[in-house]
Design a protein around this motif. Sequence first.
Motif, PDB file in Angstrom:
ATOM      1  N   ARG A  17      -2.778 -14.068 -11.688  1.00 45.93           N
ATOM      2  CA  ARG A  17      -3.043 -14.248 -10.048  1.00 45.93           C
ATOM      3  C   ARG A  17      -1.611 -14.216  -9.373  1.00 45.93           C
ATOM      4  N   GLY A  18      -1.700 -13.510  -8.323  1.00 40.69           N
ATOM      5  CA  GLY A  18      -0.607 -13.291  -7.394  1.00 40.69           C
ATOM      6  C   GLY A  18       0.591 -12.249  -7.793  1.00 40.69           C
ATOM      7  N   TRP A  19       0.254 -11.547  -9.129  1.00 39.30           N
ATOM      8  CA  TRP A  19       1.124 -10.393  -9.555  1.00 39.30           C
ATOM      9  C   TRP A  19       0.325  -9.159  -9.520  1.00 39.30           C
ATOM     10  N   CYS A  20       1.259  -7.984  -9.457  1.00 35.20           N
ATOM     11  CA  CYS A  20       0.661  -6.525  -9.498  1.00 35.20           C
ATOM     12  C   CYS A  20       1.525  -5.636 -10.282  1.00 35.20           C
ATOM     13  N   TRP A  21       1.281  -4.421 -10.403  1.00 31.51           N
ATOM     14  CA  TRP A  21       1.869  -3.241 -10.788  1.00 31.51           C
ATOM     15  C   TRP A  21       2.204  -2.319  -9.661  1.00 31.51           C
ATOM     16  N   VAL A  22       3.225  -2.008  -9.350  1.00 29.44           N
ATOM     17  CA  VAL A  22       3.528  -1.187  -8.092  1.00 29.44           C
ATOM     18  C   VAL A  22       4.139  -0.024  -8.674  1.00 29.44           C
ATOM     19  N   THR A  23       3.810   1.154  -8.433  1.00 30.55           N
ATOM     20  CA  THR A  23       4.759   2.528  -8.681  1.00 30.55           C
ATOM     21  C   THR A  23       5.097   3.111  -7.649  1.00 30.55           C
ATOM     22  N   GLY A  24       6.224   3.556  -7.528  1.00 25.52           N
ATOM     23  CA  GLY A  24       7.087   4.210  -6.565  1.00 25.52           C
ATOM     24  C   GLY A  24       8.471   4.822  -6.875  1.00 25.52           C
ATOM     25  N   TYR A  25       9.006   5.095  -5.878  1.00 25.67           N
ATOM     26  CA  TYR A  25      10.437   6.022  -5.755  1.00 25.67           C
ATOM     27  C   TYR A  25      11.532   4.804  -5.268  1.00 25.67           C
ATOM     28  N   VAL A  62       6.406   2.836  -1.920  1.00 28.48           N
ATOM     29  CA  VAL A  62       5.293   2.782  -2.803  1.00 28.48           C
ATOM     30  C   VAL A  62       4.439   4.043  -2.828  1.00 28.48           C
ATOM     31  N   ILE A  63       3.908   4.559  -3.974  1.00 28.03           N
ATOM     32  CA  ILE A  63       2.772   5.647  -4.105  1.00 28.03           C
ATOM     33  C   ILE A  63       1.613   5.261  -4.782  1.00 28.03           C
ATOM     34  N   TRP A  64       1.842   4.166  -5.454  1.00 30.11           N
ATOM     35  CA  TRP A  64       0.549   3.575  -5.919  1.00 30.11           C
ATOM     36  C   TRP A  64       0.487   2.031  -6.311  1.00 30.11           C
ATOM     37  N   LEU A  88       7.486 -10.089  -2.297  1.00 30.85           N
ATOM     38  CA  LEU A  88       7.875  -8.698  -1.906  1.00 30.85           C
ATOM     39  C   LEU A  88       8.164  -8.967  -0.542  1.00 30.85           C
ATOM     40  N   GLN A  89       9.104  -8.027  -0.048  1.00 33.06           N
ATOM     41  CA  GLN A  89       9.667  -7.861   1.370  1.00 33.06           C
ATOM     42  C   GLN A  89       9.453  -6.584   1.920  1.00 33.06           C
ATOM     43  N   LYS A  90       8.652  -6.300   2.980  1.00 33.92           N
ATOM     44  CA  LYS A  90       8.486  -4.932   3.603  1.00 33.92           C
ATOM     45  C   LYS A  90       9.383  -4.687   4.484  1.00 33.92           C
ATOM     46  N   LEU A  91      10.215  -3.501   4.268  1.00 34.72           N
ATOM     47  CA  LEU A  91      11.337  -2.888   5.142  1.00 34.72           C
ATOM     48  C   LEU A  91      10.890  -1.790   6.097  1.00 34.72           C
ATOM     49  N   LEU A  92      11.316  -1.716   7.393  1.00 36.93           N
ATOM     50  CA  LEU A  92      10.970  -0.517   8.192  1.00 36.93           C
ATOM     51  C   LEU A  92      11.450   0.578   7.718  1.00 36.93           C
ATOM     52  N   PRO A  93      10.609   1.737   7.723  1.00 30.53           N
ATOM     53  CA  PRO A  93      11.076   2.817   7.056  1.00 30.53           C
ATOM     54  C   PRO A  93      12.116   3.337   8.096  1.00 30.53           C
ATOM     55  N   ARG A  94      12.930   4.249   7.574  1.00 33.89           N
ATOM     56  CA  ARG A  94      14.257   4.743   8.414  1.00 33.89           C
ATOM     57  C   ARG A  94      13.929   6.237   8.772  1.00 33.89           C
ATOM     58  N   GLY A  95      14.363   6.664   9.679  1.00 35.21           N
ATOM     59  CA  GLY A  95      14.217   7.990  10.122  1.00 35.21           C
ATOM     60  C   GLY A  95      15.541   8.895   9.761  1.00 35.21           C
ATOM     61  N   ARG A  96      15.404  10.078  10.143  1.00 32.91           N
ATOM     62  CA  ARG A  96      16.516  10.803   9.408  1.00 32.91           C
ATOM     63  C   ARG A  96      17.780  10.328  10.121  1.00 32.91           C
ATOM     64  N   ALA A  97      18.045   9.779  11.481  1.00 34.16           N
ATOM     65  CA  ALA A  97      19.482   9.158  11.728  1.00 34.16           C
ATOM     66  C   ALA A  97      19.580   7.970  11.217  1.00 34.16           C
ATOM     67  N   GLY A  98      18.880   7.509  10.256  1.00 32.14           N
ATOM     68  CA  GLY A  98      19.232   6.129   9.603  1.00 32.14           C
ATOM     69  C   GLY A  98      18.760   4.951  10.708  1.00 32.14           C
ATOM     70  N   LYS A 114       0.902  -1.149  -0.028  1.00 32.54           N
ATOM     71  CA  LYS A 114       0.009   0.006   0.117  1.00 32.54           C
ATOM     72  C   LYS A 114       0.819   1.258  -0.076  1.00 32.54           C
ATOM     73  N   PRO A 115       0.341   2.320  -0.424  1.00 29.86           N
ATOM     74  CA  PRO A 115       1.089   3.477  -0.686  1.00 29.86           C
ATOM     75  C   PRO A 115       1.773   3.798   1.031  1.00 29.86           C
ATOM     76  N   GLY A 116       3.220   4.181   0.897  1.00 32.16           N
ATOM     77  CA  GLY A 116       3.883   4.522   1.894  1.00 32.16           C
ATOM     78  C   GLY A 116       4.756   3.400   2.585  1.00 32.16           C
ATOM     79  N   ASP A 117       4.567   2.064   2.063  1.00 33.64           N
ATOM     80  CA  ASP A 117       5.207   0.913   2.217  1.00 33.64           C
ATOM     81  C   ASP A 117       6.769   1.190   1.685  1.00 33.64           C
TER      82      ASP A 117
END
Length: 94
Positions: free
Chosen positions: A39-47, A29-31, A68-78, A4-7
């Motif tokens: 089945r089981g595949w998708c188009w993902v748009t992001g940066y 992910v943005i969209w 797909l593997q979801k990663l933890l977002p990183r803060g400014r300090a890494g 989903k967007p933001g992941d």
Amino acid sequence: MVPKPGDVLLIDGRASVQFAGDRALRLRVIWVCERPTYRGWCWVTGYCLDADGNASERREVFVRVAGLQKLLPRGRAGRPVQPWANRKVRTRGV
């Protein structure tokens, strides 16, 4: 896991053979396209994210959802962002 967007995802050879080895990428992910595909595949748009977590280019990729593997977002300090770290815990008196 349907993205989903933001992941932030790691897209490597498990998601699509074109991203195997050193061609793997981190994508914010943005969209996610809702049109039906195979089945089981998708188009993902992001940066694509560089080593510092900055967006370097916009990409649209066709990937296998199970790979797909979801990663933890990183803060400014890494460091990984911990959204619960700043919350105050309230307790009820007994």
